[in-house]
Design an enzyme around this catalytic site. Sequence first.
Site, PDB file in Angstrom:
ATOM      1  CG  ASP A  30      45.881  34.183  54.334  1.00 58.68           C
ATOM      2  OD1 ASP A  30      46.260  34.852  53.355  1.00 58.68           O
ATOM      3  OD2 ASP A  30      45.252  34.678  55.297  1.00 58.68           O
ATOM      4  CG  ASN A  87      44.460  40.390  45.468  1.00 54.11           C
ATOM      5  OD1 ASN A  87      43.814  40.019  44.496  1.00 54.11           O
ATOM      6  ND2 ASN A  87      44.284  39.895  46.686  1.00 54.11           N
ATOM      7  N   GLY A  93      42.589  44.752  46.014  1.00 53.56           N
ATOM      8  CA  GLY A  93      42.484  43.971  47.243  1.00 53.56           C
ATOM      9  C   GLY A  93      43.797  43.706  47.951  1.00 53.56           C
ATOM     10  CD  GLN A  94      49.900  44.572  47.006  1.00 51.87           C
ATOM     11  OE1 GLN A  94      49.754  45.188  45.948  1.00 51.87           O
ATOM     12  NE2 GLN A  94      51.088  44.178  47.443  1.00 51.87           N
ATOM     13  CB  SER A  95      45.529  43.965  52.788  1.00 50.18           C
ATOM     14  OG  SER A  95      45.780  42.578  52.903  1.00 50.18           O
ATOM     15  CG  HIS A 100      51.066  38.218  48.973  1.00 49.73           C
ATOM     16  ND1 HIS A 100      51.310  39.552  49.214  1.00 49.73           N
ATOM     17  CD2 HIS A 100      49.725  38.060  49.037  1.00 49.73           C
ATOM     18  CE1 HIS A 100      50.163  40.170  49.422  1.00 49.73           C
ATOM     19  NE2 HIS A 100      49.178  39.288  49.306  1.00 49.73           N
ATOM     20  CG  HIS A 102      46.321  35.249  47.700  1.00 58.94           C
ATOM     21  ND1 HIS A 102      45.882  35.368  48.998  1.00 58.94           N
ATOM     22  CD2 HIS A 102      46.664  36.502  47.319  1.00 58.94           C
ATOM     23  CE1 HIS A 102      45.947  36.633  49.382  1.00 58.94           C
ATOM     24  NE2 HIS A 102      46.413  37.345  48.376  1.00 58.94           N
TER      25      HIS A 102
END
Length: 114
Positions: A30, A87, A93-95, A100, A102
């Site tokens: 990340d 997320n 909180g998904q941006s 994906h 984490h």
Amino acid sequence: MTDCIFCRIAAGELPANIAYEDEDVIAFHDLEPQAPTHVLVIPRQHLSTLLDADTGHTLLLGKLQLAAIEIARQLSLDKEGFRVVTNCLAGAGQSVFHVHVHLLGGRAFSWPPG
Ligand code: 5GP
Ligand code: ZN
């Protein structure tokens, strides 16, 4: 999808610090790590969110989890523990809207998550 940064990383069009890759999955560190180890595991196939997955993605979703576990072993997180989280949607909180997982490790994690 050419406007998706994770598709572009998977295609080698954008740089990333690759931790693992195979024909279906690619993983990279990340850009803004939230723990000493913070790796993102993504399918090469574009899926925007978990809500786009169906029974046709059963194997692929399993491969994401297994890749995260294998990377955790390789990075010696299998003694102290690690967290695997996805997320789904902005409210969680998904941006980045390419599914994906984490993989986080190297420090203690509290529960419930923030
Ligand atoms: P989300 O917030 O969608 O669950 O997670 C997206 C993650 O992608 C964030 O932890 C963010 O730091 C990371 N990220 C965003 N853009 C990039 C990028 O271009 N390269 C890498 N390696 N990570 C990124
Ligand atoms: Zn994508």
